[in-house]
Design a protein around this motif. Structure first.
Motif, short mmCIF file in Angstrom:
data_model
loop_
_atom_site.label_atom_id
_atom_site.label_comp_id
_atom_site.label_asym_id
_atom_site.label_seq_id
_atom_site.Cartn_x
_atom_site.Cartn_y
_atom_site.Cartn_z
N PRO A 2 4.54 -2.03 -5.10
CA PRO A 2 4.13 -2.61 -3.80
C PRO A 2 3.32 -1.58 -3.00
O PRO A 2 3.80 -0.49 -2.71
CB PRO A 2 5.46 -2.93 -3.12
N LEU A 3 2.11 -1.95 -2.69
CA LEU A 3 1.22 -1.07 -1.92
C LEU A 3 0.86 -1.74 -0.61
O LEU A 3 0.94 -2.96 -0.48
CB LEU A 3 -0.04 -0.76 -2.74
N PRO A 4 0.45 -0.96 0.39
CA PRO A 4 0.12 -1.55 1.70
C PRO A 4 -0.98 -2.59 1.59
O PRO A 4 -1.98 -2.38 0.91
CB PRO A 4 -0.35 -0.35 2.53
N SER A 5 -0.78 -3.72 2.26
CA SER A 5 -1.78 -4.78 2.22
C SER A 5 -2.66 -4.76 3.47
O SER A 5 -3.67 -5.45 3.51
CB SER A 5 -1.11 -6.14 2.06
N GLY A 6 -2.28 -3.99 4.47
CA GLY A 6 -3.08 -3.89 5.68
C GLY A 6 -2.88 -5.09 6.59
O GLY A 6 -1.88 -5.79 6.52
N TYR A 43 -6.34 -1.93 -7.72
CA TYR A 43 -5.39 -2.85 -7.11
C TYR A 43 -4.66 -3.65 -8.19
O TYR A 43 -3.43 -3.77 -8.17
CB TYR A 43 -6.10 -3.80 -6.14
N LEU A 44 -5.41 -4.17 -9.13
CA LEU A 44 -4.80 -4.97 -10.19
C LEU A 44 -3.86 -4.13 -11.06
O LEU A 44 -2.78 -4.59 -11.43
CB LEU A 44 -5.88 -5.62 -11.06
N ILE A 45 -4.26 -2.92 -11.37
CA ILE A 45 -3.42 -2.05 -12.20
C ILE A 45 -2.11 -1.75 -11.50
O ILE A 45 -1.03 -1.92 -12.07
CB ILE A 45 -4.15 -0.75 -12.57
N MET A 64 -6.50 -2.04 -1.33
CA MET A 64 -7.75 -2.38 -2.00
C MET A 64 -8.97 -1.93 -1.21
O MET A 64 -9.85 -1.26 -1.74
CB MET A 64 -7.83 -3.89 -2.27
N LEU A 65 -9.03 -2.28 0.06
CA LEU A 65 -10.19 -1.92 0.87
C LEU A 65 -10.26 -0.40 1.07
O LEU A 65 -11.34 0.19 1.00
CB LEU A 65 -10.15 -2.62 2.23
#
Length: 163
Positions: A153-157, A143-145, A109-110
């Motif tokens: 699953p994407l990196p959350s940092g 991010y929501l999409i 997201m960021l």
């Protein structure tokens, strides 16, 4: 025209490398008829076909120009080298590289927010609340999409470790 021909040939090699990379994606037993490698391979085929078509078109244009023009040793100057456009394109590639480097550390997201804001600024939009809103809303929407609607699953940092 020669540079165009060379670049289109390099793009074809990139398509082959992209296909080989997509071929390394592991196959899941849960995958349906089209696995996780389906879309990347489709993109590789599209890039390969378009780059070959562009190379072929440029080749025939160069050949026709060579046959029509007299054998003059003077360098062609009808196609100006516009390095400014190439430098701007390279700048976008550099921004994409920074995005890839920051993604695992800052999260999707960021990183998406920073990428959208950086590209907007690079394209000439002056820093403003409007640009900030575009970057923030765009990052949240992407991010929501991808994570909520598509379930990717994407990196959350490092953020989850803080809370």
């Amino acid at each position: 025209m020669r540079a165009t021909f060379i670049v289109s040939c390099l793009l074809f090699l990139l398509a082959v490398a992209y296909w080989l990379g997509a071929d390394q994606i592991s196959v899941s037993r849960l995958a349906g008829g089209v696995g996780a490698d389906g879309m990347p391979k489709l993109l590789a085929v599209a890039l390969g076909v378009l780059s070959l078509a562009f190379a072929t078109q440029t080749f025939f244009q160069m050949r026709a120009k060579k046959l029509a023009a007299p054998a003059d040793p003077v360098k062609e100057s009808d196609e100006p080298a516009n390095w400014h456009q190439h430098a701007r394109a390279m700048g976008l590639i550099v921004l994409g590289g920074f995005y890839i480097l920051l993604l695992p550390h800052l999260g999707y997201m960021l990183s998406s927010m920073l990428m959208l804001g950086g590209v907007s600024f690079y394209a000439g939009l002056k820093p403003s609340l409007r640009m900030l809103a575009f970057a923030v809303i765009g990052g949240v929407v992407y991010y929501l999409i991808f994570t909520r609607i598509l379930g990717i699953p994407l990196p959350s940092g490092f953020w989850p470790r803080l809370f």
